[in-house]
Scaffold this motif. Structure first.
Motif, PDB file in Angstrom:
ATOM      1  N   TYR A  86       0.854  -1.072   0.023  1.00 50.94           N
ATOM      2  CA  TYR A  86       0.171  -0.008  -0.123  1.00 50.94           C
ATOM      3  C   TYR A  86       0.815   1.129  -0.048  1.00 50.94           C
ATOM      4  N   SER A  87       0.331   2.027  -0.606  1.00 46.73           N
ATOM      5  CA  SER A  87       1.204   3.924  -0.604  1.00 46.73           C
ATOM      6  C   SER A  87       0.631   4.513   0.811  1.00 46.73           C
ATOM      7  N   ASP A  88       1.502   5.417   1.094  1.00 44.97           N
ATOM      8  CA  ASP A  88       1.289   6.159   2.136  1.00 44.97           C
ATOM      9  C   ASP A  88       1.784   7.727   1.670  1.00 44.97           C
ATOM     10  N   CYS A  89       1.109   8.549   2.365  1.00 43.94           N
ATOM     11  CA  CYS A  89       1.391  10.013   2.231  1.00 43.94           C
ATOM     12  C   CYS A  89       1.163  10.894   3.399  1.00 43.94           C
ATOM     13  N   HIS A  90       1.824  11.998   3.366  1.00 50.16           N
ATOM     14  CA  HIS A  90       2.093  12.783   4.585  1.00 50.16           C
ATOM     15  C   HIS A  90       0.717  13.732   4.311  1.00 50.16           C
ATOM     16  N   VAL A  91       0.017  14.041   5.288  1.00 48.78           N
ATOM     17  CA  VAL A  91      -1.056  15.142   4.944  1.00 48.78           C
ATOM     18  C   VAL A  91      -1.210  15.946   6.350  1.00 48.78           C
ATOM     19  N   TYR A  92      -1.494  17.242   6.094  1.00 49.12           N
ATOM     20  CA  TYR A  92      -1.837  18.140   7.182  1.00 49.12           C
ATOM     21  C   TYR A  92      -3.451  18.106   7.271  1.00 49.12           C
ATOM     22  N   VAL A  93      -3.919  17.904   8.538  1.00 51.47           N
ATOM     23  CA  VAL A  93      -5.313  17.848   8.708  1.00 51.47           C
ATOM     24  C   VAL A  93      -5.929  18.873   9.031  1.00 51.47           C
ATOM     25  N   GLN A  94      -6.962  19.418   8.800  1.00 48.65           N
ATOM     26  CA  GLN A  94      -7.652  20.702   9.117  1.00 48.65           C
ATOM     27  C   GLN A  94      -7.960  20.865  10.488  1.00 48.65           C
ATOM     28  N   GLN A 117       2.400   4.894  13.173  1.00 53.19           N
ATOM     29  CA  GLN A 117       2.037   6.129  12.567  1.00 53.19           C
ATOM     30  C   GLN A 117       3.165   6.988  13.211  1.00 53.19           C
ATOM     31  N   GLN A 118       3.508   7.108  14.604  1.00 52.96           N
ATOM     32  CA  GLN A 118       4.540   8.137  15.121  1.00 52.96           C
ATOM     33  C   GLN A 118       6.036   7.609  14.402  1.00 52.96           C
ATOM     34  N   ARG A 119       6.064   6.486  14.349  1.00 53.56           N
ATOM     35  CA  ARG A 119       7.496   5.969  13.746  1.00 53.56           C
ATOM     36  C   ARG A 119       7.624   6.421  12.374  1.00 53.56           C
ATOM     37  N   VAL A 120       6.486   6.434  11.324  1.00 49.98           N
ATOM     38  CA  VAL A 120       6.494   6.758   9.991  1.00 49.98           C
ATOM     39  C   VAL A 120       6.821   8.183   9.806  1.00 49.98           C
ATOM     40  N   ALA A 163       7.161  18.030  10.146  1.00 49.69           N
ATOM     41  CA  ALA A 163       6.126  17.503  10.832  1.00 49.69           C
ATOM     42  C   ALA A 163       5.444  18.606  11.879  1.00 49.69           C
ATOM     43  N   ARG A 164       4.177  18.782  12.026  1.00 49.99           N
ATOM     44  CA  ARG A 164       3.317  19.462  12.734  1.00 49.99           C
ATOM     45  C   ARG A 164       2.408  18.862  13.633  1.00 49.99           C
ATOM     46  N   ASP A 165       1.872  19.479  14.526  1.00 49.07           N
ATOM     47  CA  ASP A 165       0.724  18.818  15.556  1.00 49.07           C
ATOM     48  C   ASP A 165      -0.165  17.948  14.511  1.00 49.07           C
ATOM     49  N   ASN A 166      -0.783  18.801  13.339  1.00 51.97           N
ATOM     50  CA  ASN A 166      -1.726  17.976  12.683  1.00 51.97           C
ATOM     51  C   ASN A 166      -1.206  17.411  11.646  1.00 51.97           C
ATOM     52  N   SER A 167       0.067  16.854  11.642  1.00 50.79           N
ATOM     53  CA  SER A 167       0.584  15.820  10.795  1.00 50.79           C
ATOM     54  C   SER A 167       0.160  14.564  10.980  1.00 50.79           C
ATOM     55  N   ARG A 168      -0.363  13.717   9.846  1.00 49.43           N
ATOM     56  CA  ARG A 168      -0.826  12.327   9.694  1.00 49.43           C
ATOM     57  C   ARG A 168      -0.326  11.710   8.579  1.00 49.43           C
ATOM     58  N   MET A 169      -0.257  10.592   8.359  1.00 39.73           N
ATOM     59  CA  MET A 169      -0.253   9.765   7.530  1.00 39.73           C
ATOM     60  C   MET A 169      -1.232   9.030   7.027  1.00 39.73           C
ATOM     61  N   GLY A 170      -1.504   9.192   5.766  1.00 39.44           N
ATOM     62  CA  GLY A 170      -2.920   9.057   4.945  1.00 39.44           C
ATOM     63  C   GLY A 170      -3.458   7.566   5.004  1.00 39.44           C
ATOM     64  N   TYR A 171      -2.364   6.748   5.298  1.00 43.32           N
ATOM     65  CA  TYR A 171      -2.538   5.316   5.254  1.00 43.32           C
ATOM     66  C   TYR A 171      -3.259   4.783   6.712  1.00 43.32           C
ATOM     67  N   TYR A 172      -3.317   5.637   7.421  1.00 41.12           N
ATOM     68  CA  TYR A 172      -3.762   5.594   9.101  1.00 41.12           C
ATOM     69  C   TYR A 172      -5.250   6.243   8.981  1.00 41.12           C
TER      70      TYR A 172
END
Length: 149
Positions: free
Chosen positions: A79-87, A105-108, A117-126
Motif C-alpha cells: 500500500y501507498s502512504d502520504c503525509h498530510v496536514y489535517v484541518q 504512525q509516529q515512527r513513520v 511534522a506539525r501537530d496536525n501531521s498524519r499519514m494517509g494510510y492510517y
C-alpha cells in the motif's frame, strides 16, 4: 406525468414495492465521502472516496497528485502512504487509532516527515474515510525519503 401513470399501470403493485425496496437500501453514493485536498502547488481539489478506504489510497486513485507525494507504506509495502496536514477541527473526527497503530504512525512520521511534522501531521494510510469527514480539508505535506548528511 403520463409516462409515470403508464408505468404504474404496467407494473401494478410490483412498481410500488420496487420503489420501496430500492429507496431503503444504501447506494454507493450514500457511502461516498467528499474531502478537499490542497496540493503542494496550493491548488484545491475535490476528491471523493469510499467510506472505509484509506485516505492515501483514495488520493492515489484520484490520480492528479505527483508521485513524489506518495511512498510505499513502511510496514505494509503493498500500500501507498502520504503525509498530510489535517484541518484542525477535523482532528477529533478521525477514527481513533489503537496503541499499536498510533506508535506505528509516529515512527513513520519520524522516519519520513522529520522536521516538517506539525501537530496536525498524519499519514494517509492510517486515516480511514468516514461520514464524519465529509467536507474535511487536508494539505499534502512533504516527505524526506532518505536522510542526507
Amino acid at each position: 406525468m403520463a409516462l409515470r401513470v403508464l408505468g404504474k399501470q404496467l407494473m401494478g403493485p410490483l412498481a410500488t414495492s420496487w420503489v420501496r425496496c430500492s429507496s431503503s437500501s444504501p447506494t454507493v453514493f450514500d457511502k461516498m465521502v467528499q474531502i478537499f485536498v490542497i496540493d503542494k502547488s496550493g491548488v484545491r481539489h475535490t476528491v471523493r472516496g469510499m467510506e472505509g478506504t484509506s485516505l492515501a489510497t483514495t488520493l492515489q486513485e484520484y490520480g492528479q497528485f505527483s508521485s513524489d507525494s506518495f511512498m510505499p507504506h513502511i510496514f505494509d509495502p503493498a500500500y501507498s502512504d502520504c503525509h498530510v496536514y489535517v484541518q484542525g477541527d477535523y482532528l477529533d473526527k478521525l477514527t481513533p487509532l489503537d496503541s499499536t497503530e498510533q506508535a506505528d504512525q509516529q515512527r513513520v512520521v519520524e522516519h519520513y516527515v522529520r522536521g516538517k511534522a506539525r501537530d496536525n501531521s498524519r499519514m494517509g494510510y492510517y486515516i480511514k474515510l468516514s461520514p464524519q469527514m465529509n467536507g474535511m480539508t487536508v494539505a499534502l505535506g512533504d516527505v524526506e525519503l532518505w536522510e542526507t548528511q
